[in-house]
Scaffold this motif. Structure first.
Motif, PDB file in Angstrom:
ATOM      1  N   CYS A  57       0.848  -1.220   0.068  1.00  0.00           N
ATOM      2  CA  CYS A  57       0.159  -0.032   0.010  1.00  0.00           C
ATOM      3  C   CYS A  57       0.781   1.292   0.158  1.00  0.00           C
ATOM      4  O   CYS A  57       0.466   2.578  -0.397  1.00  0.00           O
ATOM      5  N   HIS A  58       1.998   1.259   0.341  1.00  0.00           N
ATOM      6  CA  HIS A  58       2.771   2.570   0.797  1.00  0.00           C
ATOM      7  C   HIS A  58       2.095   3.692   1.594  1.00  0.00           C
ATOM      8  O   HIS A  58       2.272   4.861   1.570  1.00  0.00           O
ATOM      9  N   CYS A  62      -1.543  -1.824   5.013  1.00  0.00           N
ATOM     10  CA  CYS A  62      -1.408  -3.194   4.641  1.00  0.00           C
ATOM     11  C   CYS A  62      -0.595  -4.193   5.730  1.00  0.00           C
ATOM     12  O   CYS A  62      -0.791  -5.214   5.752  1.00  0.00           O
ATOM     13  N   GLY A  63       0.293  -3.206   6.095  1.00  0.00           N
ATOM     14  CA  GLY A  63       1.104  -4.168   7.115  1.00  0.00           C
ATOM     15  C   GLY A  63       2.336  -4.977   6.614  1.00  0.00           C
ATOM     16  O   GLY A  63       2.667  -5.659   7.176  1.00  0.00           O
ATOM     17  N   CYS A  65       5.129  -4.423   4.821  1.00  0.00           N
ATOM     18  CA  CYS A  65       6.529  -3.727   4.582  1.00  0.00           C
ATOM     19  C   CYS A  65       7.246  -3.667   5.650  1.00  0.00           C
ATOM     20  O   CYS A  65       8.560  -2.939   5.544  1.00  0.00           O
ATOM     21  N   CYS A  77       7.346   1.840   5.401  1.00  0.00           N
ATOM     22  CA  CYS A  77       6.955   2.964   4.449  1.00  0.00           C
ATOM     23  C   CYS A  77       6.477   3.966   5.415  1.00  0.00           C
ATOM     24  O   CYS A  77       5.668   4.933   4.837  1.00  0.00           O
TER      25      CYS A  77
HETATM   26  S1  FES Z   1       3.374  -0.979   2.282  1.00  0.00           S
HETATM   27 FE1  FES Z   1       1.604  -1.359   3.265  1.00  0.00          FE
HETATM   28  S2  FES Z   1       2.107  -1.056   5.469  1.00  0.00           S
HETATM   29 FE2  FES Z   1       3.868  -0.294   4.336  1.00  0.00          FE
END
Ligand code: FES
Length: 247
Positions: A57-58, A62-63, A65, A77
């Motif tokens: 998701c950046h 989404c959790g 990375c 991110c």
């Molecule tokens: S890319 Fe989704 S939380 Fe960092």
């Protein structure tokens, strides 16, 4: 926009190569507003396409990375380069087996999540035509904080008990169990107790609180676990003093 040269030291591991994990350095020309994930993506796009890592998701939702950034479990991110030194060490999330480079195996975590039955077990069966289960703002406030977890597993990487005992159910899964236990619509607390109140559950937590310190969404899993310890202790004494209530 100004550019800054940052050195990323990334722990690389290729299970097919038969060599132990080793750090590799990359020089990255970074923009002022970049986060660590941007720099890692630069390595993948411009310098070394073999680098493996997860992200989606950046935007800290989404959790996927999470990585160790200079030894701290962090959402990459959400970690701005302007807050970090010119040399940054990136490693896979601690306390998880590594599959390749920065990709960890999360099968154990998924099993722990499922073990606490993280779904609503309704107090009353209602047909769809009967409408929603109503809840007051006060009832919602009791558990809302614990709904904010994005399962990034940063708390598992920070937890000293997770480092010592791979069977510990761990902060995120226990906080999620607490979220449902506190929900006025739910009746699954007794069904969750087998796991939650077991030796590998809440009682394995030594309340260091590192999980809550690193949580990017301020879920405070340490508080959830201590609240469950109190509830579990009360259950125990109530069962001893008033055994007819549990029949
Ligand atoms: S890319 Fe989704 S939380 Fe960092």
């Amino acid at each position: 926009m100004s550019e800054r040269l940052v050195e990323l030291e990334i722990l690389r591991y290729d299970p097919d190569a038969g060599a132990p994990p080793a750090f590799r350095s990359y020089q990255i020309p970074c923009q002022e507003d970049w986060v660590v994930l941007d720099a890692v993506n630069y390595v993948k796009d411009e310098l070394d396409r073999t680098l493996s890592f997860r992200w989606s998701c950046h935007m800290a939702v989404c959790g996927s990375c999470a990585m160790m950034v200079n030894g701290e479990p962090t959402l990459s991110c959400k970690a701005f380069l302007r807050d970090l030194p010119d040399r940054i060490r990136i490693e896979p999330l601690a306390n998880f087996p590594v599959e390749r480079d920065l990709v960890t195996n999360i099968d154990g975590f998924m099993r722990k999540l499922a073990s606490v039955k993280p779904f609503l077990q309704p107090r009353e069966e209602r047909a769809p035509e009967d409408g929603e289960h109503h809840q007051t703002p006060v009832q919602l406030r009791r558990f809302k904080q614990f709904t904010l977890c994005i399962n990034c597993m940063v708390c598992y990487a920070a937890c000293p008990q997770c480092a010592l005992n791979e069977d510990f159910v761990g902060p995120a899964a226990l906080a999620l169990a607490h979220r449902y236990n506190l929900d006025s619509r739910d009746l699954g607390r007794a069904a969750r107790a087998d796991v939650v109140a077991s030796n590998q559950g809440i009682w394995e937590c030594s309340f260091v609180g590192a999980c809550s310190e690193v949580c990017p969404h301020h879920v405070d899993p340490a508080a959830a676990i201590q609240q469950m310890k109190i509830a579990s202790t009360m259950d125990y004494f109530m069962a001893m003093l008033m055994p007819w209530r549990s029949k």
